[in-house]
Scaffold this active site. Structure first.
Site, PDB file in Angstrom:
ATOM      1  N   ASP A 217      69.233  43.181  58.206  1.00 59.12           N
ATOM      2  CA  ASP A 217      69.368  42.692  59.578  1.00 59.12           C
ATOM      3  C   ASP A 217      69.859  41.244  59.585  1.00 59.12           C
ATOM      4  O   ASP A 217      70.673  40.851  60.433  1.00 59.12           O
ATOM      5  CB  ASP A 217      68.021  42.819  60.314  1.00 59.12           C
ATOM      6  CG  ASP A 217      67.557  44.265  60.374  1.00 59.12           C
ATOM      7  OD1 ASP A 217      68.385  45.138  60.671  1.00 59.12           O
ATOM      8  OD2 ASP A 217      66.376  44.533  60.092  1.00 59.12           O
ATOM      9  N   HIS A 244      62.174  46.880  61.881  1.00 54.71           N
ATOM     10  CA  HIS A 244      63.502  47.353  61.464  1.00 54.71           C
ATOM     11  C   HIS A 244      63.810  48.693  62.117  1.00 54.71           C
ATOM     12  O   HIS A 244      63.905  49.719  61.450  1.00 54.71           O
ATOM     13  CB  HIS A 244      63.589  47.453  59.928  1.00 54.71           C
ATOM     14  CG  HIS A 244      64.924  47.981  59.479  1.00 54.71           C
ATOM     15  ND1 HIS A 244      66.095  47.270  59.600  1.00 54.71           N
ATOM     16  CD2 HIS A 244      65.277  49.172  58.942  1.00 54.71           C
ATOM     17  CE1 HIS A 244      67.105  47.994  59.159  1.00 54.71           C
ATOM     18  NE2 HIS A 244      66.644  49.156  58.747  1.00 54.71           N
TER      19      HIS A 244
END
Ligand code: NAD
Ligand code: LMR
Length: 393
Positions: A217, A244
């Site tokens: 990310d 996530h």
């Protein structure tokens, strides 16, 4: 020549730690180039007697190890496992690389062992070989499991991956209880709490040593911001917090570096960039059209996090990465992705300060993600507890 080309690529694509105090460590390209002149001998021989026909251990050596850490990768023959194993084989901090999978390890081990870098490679397959794979490991990385196809959420993987992670982490507790554990298998928001519960049951839980890998990310956020603002990517560092999965991924663009870029984002830019970062996994799943999810960028991100962890173990005191760990930075969420300082014992500090001074947009998004992330955490914990009760009855 090929070695030089790869090394140059790794130098330009990894944030420079001189410029970014919070950036990841770069692979040591010079050492990689030097190691290309090492001679190597390949031996392919059984290391332990075959306990059962299905369990095999393959040892292949290349040169003398000069790094000092043993890394085990569980799920090493998969889409992430293979390129991650290659990047780990290039790391000067890795002296032994143990590859475990339920399929195709022999080929991956033989192939990788021909790279004349110092790490010694051994392959393990079958449940009986798992103990040997894990013994003495400093870091265990887990990308084992099934992946998404278009139309699926990460949570749709829970029914299969929960059991895979539970069983692999139980083996880690038995055979490498002091190792750092990096969980990649989705849904990370639930598989990390599963891992924690299993380790607790086995008396081997140290929250400082368990991580959900959310580096991808950050890598994506850095790439997208650099492209949008026309900045050198090595100058950009965006913390990404939360979890996530979809809306639980919260990039803190107001805290991005360089500060001038963060100050110049318009509200529209913030919303567009945040949406792209959150949906980036789906972008890859759809582009691959059923053939897989992110593997190359994930291997890169996992290698960055592995290198950072090894530098922490090695005693460097400037190692910071975002990761999904146990913390109290958000009191109602026992697990939360946040910037952490890595050291000899794993997590040395969770940087709660990052959550202070959020913009109104970020504060709203944080409130919005809390119940979603809590539900995923609770689901993971309940899975282990219910299965334990079922086993007792
Ligand atoms: P893949 O199917 O290509 O590879 C998975 C590997 O795991 C296979 O080689 C398979 O044989 C192996 N495996 C399955 N069960 C196993 C077991 N019990 N023990 C050992 N190995 C086992 O999938 P992939 O693309 O490598 O993705 C793996 C996982 O990583 C997926 O769950 C995916 O969603 C996740 N992922 C996470 C992130 C993240 O940011 N954390 C990013 C990308 C993918
Ligand atoms: C990703 O972010 O790419 C991974 O979590 C894989 C996926 O299924 O999106």
């Amino acid at each position: 020549m090929a070695a030089v080309a790869i090394a140059t690529l790794s130098l330009t694509s990894v944030p420079c730690k001189k410029r970014l105090r919070h950036g990841a460590s770069a692979f040591n390209a010079q050492q990689f180039i030097n190691s290309s002149s090492h001679s190597y001998s390949l031996t392919l021989r059984p290391r332990l007697p075959k306990p059962r026909a299905a369990s095999r251990v393959i040892v292949a050596q290349a040169g003398n190890g000069s790094g000092s850490y043993k890394v085990a990768i569980l799920g090493a023959a998969g889409g992430i496992g293979q390129p991650l194993s290659l990047l780990a084989k290039m790391s000067p901090l890795v002296s032994a690389l143990h590859l475990y999978d339920i399929t195709n390890v022999e080929g991956v081990t033989a192939d990788l062992s021909h790279c004349n870098t110092p790490a010694q490679v051994a392959g393990f397959t079958g449940k009986d070989a798992l103990a040997g794979c894990l013994l003495g490991a400093d870091v265990v990385v887990i990308p084992a499991g099934v992946l998404r196809k278009p139309g699926m959420t990460r949570d749709d993987l829970f029914s299969v991956n929960a059991g895979i992670v539970r069983d692999l982490v139980a083996a880690v507790a038995d055979h490498a209880p002091g190792a750092l554990v990096h969980v990649i298998s989705n849904p990370v928001n639930s598989t990390v709490p599963i891992a924690a519960e299993v380790l607790k049951q086995k008396g081997a839980y140290d929250p400082r040593r368990l991580f959900g890998v959310t580096t991808l990310d950050v890598v994506r956020a850095n790439a997208f911001v650099a492209a949008r603002k026309g900045l050198p990517v090595a100058d950009v560092d965006v913390p990404v917090v939360g979890g996530h999965a979809a809306a639980t991924i919260l990039p803190l663009l107001s805290k991005a570096r360089p500060k001038a870029a963060a100050a110049a984002f318009t509200d529209e830019e913030v919303e567009e960039l945040a949406a792209r970062i959150r949906d980036a996994g789906t972008e890859v799943v759809e582009a691959k059209a059923g053939a897989g999810s992110a593997t190359l960028s994930m291997a890169y991100a996992a290698a960055r996090f592995l290198e950072a962890s090894l530098r922490g173990l090695d005693g460097h005191d400037d190692v910071y990465e975002c990761a999904y760990v146990q913390s109290q930075v958000v009191p109602e969420l026992p697990f939360f992705a946040c910037r952490v300082k890595l050291g000899r014992g794993g997590v040395e500090e969770v940087l709660a300060s990052e959550l202070r001074g959020l913009t109104d947009y970020e504060a709203r998004e944080l409130e919005d993600l809390k119940p979603r992330l809590k539900a995923s955490i609770d689901k993971g914990i309940a899975y282990v507890q219910q299965n334990q009760e079922a086993a007792l009855n």
